[in-house]
Design an enzyme around this catalytic site. Sequence first.
Site, PDB file in Angstrom:
ATOM      1  N   PRO A 180     -60.647 -46.941  49.208  1.00 34.26           N
ATOM      2  CA  PRO A 180     -61.534 -47.419  50.268  1.00 34.26           C
ATOM      3  C   PRO A 180     -62.792 -46.572  50.486  1.00 34.26           C
ATOM      4  O   PRO A 180     -62.747 -45.348  50.388  1.00 34.26           O
ATOM      5  CB  PRO A 180     -60.662 -47.383  51.532  1.00 34.26           C
ATOM      6  CG  PRO A 180     -59.538 -46.473  51.206  1.00 34.26           C
ATOM      7  CD  PRO A 180     -59.314 -46.601  49.731  1.00 34.26           C
ATOM      8  N   ASN A 181     -63.844 -47.285  50.776  1.00 35.98           N
ATOM      9  CA  ASN A 181     -65.162 -46.716  51.124  1.00 35.98           C
ATOM     10  C   ASN A 181     -65.909 -46.113  49.938  1.00 35.98           C
ATOM     11  O   ASN A 181     -67.057 -45.690  50.081  1.00 35.98           O
ATOM     12  CB  ASN A 181     -65.048 -45.683  52.260  1.00 35.98           C
ATOM     13  CG  ASN A 181     -64.492 -46.298  53.519  1.00 35.98           C
ATOM     14  OD1 ASN A 181     -65.016 -47.325  53.971  1.00 35.98           O
ATOM     15  ND2 ASN A 181     -63.440 -45.740  54.085  1.00 35.98           N
TER      16      ASN A 181
ATOM     17  N   ARG B 297     -73.061 -43.101  51.599  1.00 41.04           N
ATOM     18  CA  ARG B 297     -72.068 -42.439  52.437  1.00 41.04           C
ATOM     19  C   ARG B 297     -72.127 -40.919  52.294  1.00 41.04           C
ATOM     20  O   ARG B 297     -71.867 -40.391  51.217  1.00 41.04           O
ATOM     21  CB  ARG B 297     -70.693 -42.942  51.985  1.00 41.04           C
ATOM     22  CG  ARG B 297     -69.535 -42.356  52.715  1.00 41.04           C
ATOM     23  CD  ARG B 297     -68.230 -42.806  52.079  1.00 41.04           C
ATOM     24  NE  ARG B 297     -67.122 -42.227  52.790  1.00 41.04           N
ATOM     25  CZ  ARG B 297     -65.928 -42.012  52.264  1.00 41.04           C
ATOM     26  NH1 ARG B 297     -65.688 -42.366  51.020  1.00 41.04           N
ATOM     27  NH2 ARG B 297     -64.980 -41.465  52.984  1.00 41.04           N
TER      28      ARG B 297
ATOM     29  N   TYR C 232     -70.545 -36.282  49.241  1.00 35.03           N
ATOM     30  CA  TYR C 232     -70.075 -37.086  48.118  1.00 35.03           C
ATOM     31  C   TYR C 232     -71.110 -37.282  47.013  1.00 35.03           C
ATOM     32  O   TYR C 232     -70.804 -37.910  45.990  1.00 35.03           O
ATOM     33  CB  TYR C 232     -69.604 -38.460  48.620  1.00 35.03           C
ATOM     34  CG  TYR C 232     -68.430 -38.375  49.567  1.00 35.03           C
ATOM     35  CD1 TYR C 232     -67.231 -37.786  49.152  1.00 35.03           C
ATOM     36  CD2 TYR C 232     -68.506 -38.860  50.864  1.00 35.03           C
ATOM     37  CE1 TYR C 232     -66.150 -37.694  50.005  1.00 35.03           C
ATOM     38  CE2 TYR C 232     -67.423 -38.773  51.735  1.00 35.03           C
ATOM     39  CZ  TYR C 232     -66.246 -38.181  51.298  1.00 35.03           C
ATOM     40  OH  TYR C 232     -65.174 -38.091  52.147  1.00 35.03           O
TER      41      TYR C 232
ATOM     42  N   ASN D 252     -58.696 -42.265  42.516  1.00 36.02           N
ATOM     43  CA  ASN D 252     -59.195 -41.668  43.756  1.00 36.02           C
ATOM     44  C   ASN D 252     -58.746 -42.614  44.861  1.00 36.02           C
ATOM     45  O   ASN D 252     -59.383 -43.641  45.102  1.00 36.02           O
ATOM     46  CB  ASN D 252     -60.716 -41.522  43.744  1.00 36.02           C
ATOM     47  CG  ASN D 252     -61.212 -40.795  45.000  1.00 36.02           C
ATOM     48  OD1 ASN D 252     -60.448 -40.584  45.943  1.00 36.02           O
ATOM     49  ND2 ASN D 252     -62.489 -40.427  45.004  1.00 36.02           N
TER      50      ASN D 252
ATOM     51  N   ALA E 115     -59.158 -42.237  51.386  1.00 38.77           N
ATOM     52  CA  ALA E 115     -58.422 -41.899  52.618  1.00 38.77           C
ATOM     53  C   ALA E 115     -56.926 -42.182  52.502  1.00 38.77           C
ATOM     54  O   ALA E 115     -56.110 -41.504  53.139  1.00 38.77           O
ATOM     55  CB  ALA E 115     -59.014 -42.666  53.796  1.00 38.77           C
TER      56      ALA E 115
ATOM     57  N   HIS F 295     -54.115 -39.515  51.920  1.00 37.68           N
ATOM     58  CA  HIS F 295     -53.523 -38.696  52.977  1.00 37.68           C
ATOM     59  C   HIS F 295     -52.506 -39.462  53.816  1.00 37.68           C
ATOM     60  O   HIS F 295     -51.893 -38.888  54.708  1.00 37.68           O
ATOM     61  CB  HIS F 295     -54.645 -38.157  53.882  1.00 37.68           C
ATOM     62  CG  HIS F 295     -55.832 -37.666  53.106  1.00 37.68           C
ATOM     63  ND1 HIS F 295     -55.750 -36.593  52.238  1.00 37.68           N
ATOM     64  CD2 HIS F 295     -57.128 -38.113  53.014  1.00 37.68           C
ATOM     65  CE1 HIS F 295     -56.934 -36.410  51.677  1.00 37.68           C
ATOM     66  NE2 HIS F 295     -57.788 -37.317  52.123  1.00 37.68           N
TER      67      HIS F 295
ATOM     68  N   GLU G 121     -55.077 -37.354  39.861  1.00 39.68           N
ATOM     69  CA  GLU G 121     -55.667 -37.586  41.183  1.00 39.68           C
ATOM     70  C   GLU G 121     -57.076 -36.972  41.205  1.00 39.68           C
ATOM     71  O   GLU G 121     -57.253 -35.836  40.790  1.00 39.68           O
ATOM     72  CB  GLU G 121     -54.780 -36.909  42.234  1.00 39.68           C
ATOM     73  CG  GLU G 121     -55.352 -36.950  43.640  1.00 39.68           C
ATOM     74  CD  GLU G 121     -54.491 -36.200  44.654  1.00 39.68           C
ATOM     75  OE1 GLU G 121     -53.391 -35.702  44.293  1.00 39.68           O
ATOM     76  OE2 GLU G 121     -54.928 -36.101  45.809  1.00 39.68           O
TER      77      GLU G 121
ATOM     78  N   HIS H  97     -60.804 -36.330  43.447  1.00 47.25           N
ATOM     79  CA  HIS H  97     -61.638 -36.374  44.657  1.00 47.25           C
ATOM     80  C   HIS H  97     -63.014 -35.822  44.324  1.00 47.25           C
ATOM     81  O   HIS H  97     -63.126 -34.818  43.607  1.00 47.25           O
ATOM     82  CB  HIS H  97     -61.014 -35.557  45.795  1.00 47.25           C
ATOM     83  CG  HIS H  97     -59.663 -36.062  46.161  1.00 47.25           C
ATOM     84  ND1 HIS H  97     -59.490 -37.216  46.875  1.00 47.25           N
ATOM     85  CD2 HIS H  97     -58.424 -35.606  45.849  1.00 47.25           C
ATOM     86  CE1 HIS H  97     -58.191 -37.451  46.994  1.00 47.25           C
ATOM     87  NE2 HIS H  97     -57.521 -36.485  46.383  1.00 47.25           N
TER      88      HIS H  97
ATOM     89  N   SER I  74     -65.111 -34.644  46.705  1.00 50.96           N
ATOM     90  CA  SER I  74     -65.253 -33.445  47.531  1.00 50.96           C
ATOM     91  C   SER I  74     -64.041 -32.542  47.333  1.00 50.96           C
ATOM     92  O   SER I  74     -63.007 -32.982  46.806  1.00 50.96           O
ATOM     93  CB  SER I  74     -65.357 -33.853  49.006  1.00 50.96           C
ATOM     94  OG  SER I  74     -64.162 -34.494  49.432  1.00 50.96           O
TER      95      SER I  74
ATOM     96  N   ARG J  21     -61.731 -28.927  53.537  1.00 52.42           N
ATOM     97  CA  ARG J  21     -62.159 -29.827  54.611  1.00 52.42           C
ATOM     98  C   ARG J  21     -61.112 -29.864  55.738  1.00 52.42           C
ATOM     99  O   ARG J  21     -60.339 -28.930  55.880  1.00 52.42           O
ATOM    100  CB  ARG J  21     -62.446 -31.208  54.014  1.00 52.42           C
ATOM    101  CG  ARG J  21     -63.584 -31.159  52.974  1.00 52.42           C
ATOM    102  CD  ARG J  21     -63.922 -32.513  52.433  1.00 52.42           C
ATOM    103  NE  ARG J  21     -64.386 -33.406  53.480  1.00 52.42           N
ATOM    104  CZ  ARG J  21     -64.508 -34.733  53.350  1.00 52.42           C
ATOM    105  NH1 ARG J  21     -64.194 -35.291  52.188  1.00 52.42           N
ATOM    106  NH2 ARG J  21     -64.937 -35.478  54.335  1.00 52.42           N
TER     107      ARG J  21
ATOM    108  N   ARG K  80     -57.025 -33.730  55.497  1.00 45.21           N
ATOM    109  CA  ARG K  80     -57.389 -34.030  54.098  1.00 45.21           C
ATOM    110  C   ARG K  80     -56.736 -33.059  53.123  1.00 45.21           C
ATOM    111  O   ARG K  80     -56.783 -33.239  51.915  1.00 45.21           O
ATOM    112  CB  ARG K  80     -58.905 -33.964  53.902  1.00 45.21           C
ATOM    113  CG  ARG K  80     -59.644 -35.081  54.587  1.00 45.21           C
ATOM    114  CD  ARG K  80     -61.118 -35.061  54.235  1.00 45.21           C
ATOM    115  NE  ARG K  80     -61.889 -35.610  55.311  1.00 45.21           N
ATOM    116  CZ  ARG K  80     -62.118 -36.909  55.495  1.00 45.21           C
ATOM    117  NH1 ARG K  80     -61.662 -37.795  54.647  1.00 45.21           N
ATOM    118  NH2 ARG K  80     -62.831 -37.321  56.531  1.00 45.21           N
TER     119      ARG K  80
END
Length: 149
Positions: free
Chosen positions: A10-11, A18, A23, A74, A77, A80, A98, A100, A102, A107, A111
């Site tokens: 998502p996103n 964003r 990112y 990826n 969200a 988590h 996996e 990411h 960032s 963070r 996260r």
Amino acid sequence: MIKIAVVHGPNLDLLGLREPALYGTHTLEQINEAMNGEAKQIGAELRITHSNHEGEIVEAVHDAHQWAQGIVINAAAYTHTSVAIRDAIEAVRLPTVEVHLSNVHAREAFRQRSLIAEVCAGQISGFGAMSYLLALRALMYLVRQAAAE
Ligand code: DQA
């Protein structure tokens, strides 16, 4: 040709717009192009999926079982929060990396916990768009190593 499923959560369709400081400025389309370029160089063929919906990500993982030799994901969200995505990765038993953009460990506390980490071969986090290219290489290494055994 080694077949790899790439799954974006998502996103990530808002990349570019964003939080660019976190990112980066690359769009998802540009990242996908870079991945396809990398894949060509290293002997991989990619099928790339994006979804903002948890169930569709679960289904993309299930689907990978039919044709792929590994997964780069990826889960964004859902990393988590999602027991369902975690269980899907465990169920299909494909080597999974996996990713990411960032550094999730630098963070917020929420996260820093990944529900999928324990069912993945490893995690690449914090290198922006390069995280995906590193993940592809890591997955190719795993798949080739398993084939040589
Ligand atoms: C992310 C990190 C997640 O915590 C966040 O929810 C994302 C993107 C990353 O690529 O850095 O959407 O997975």
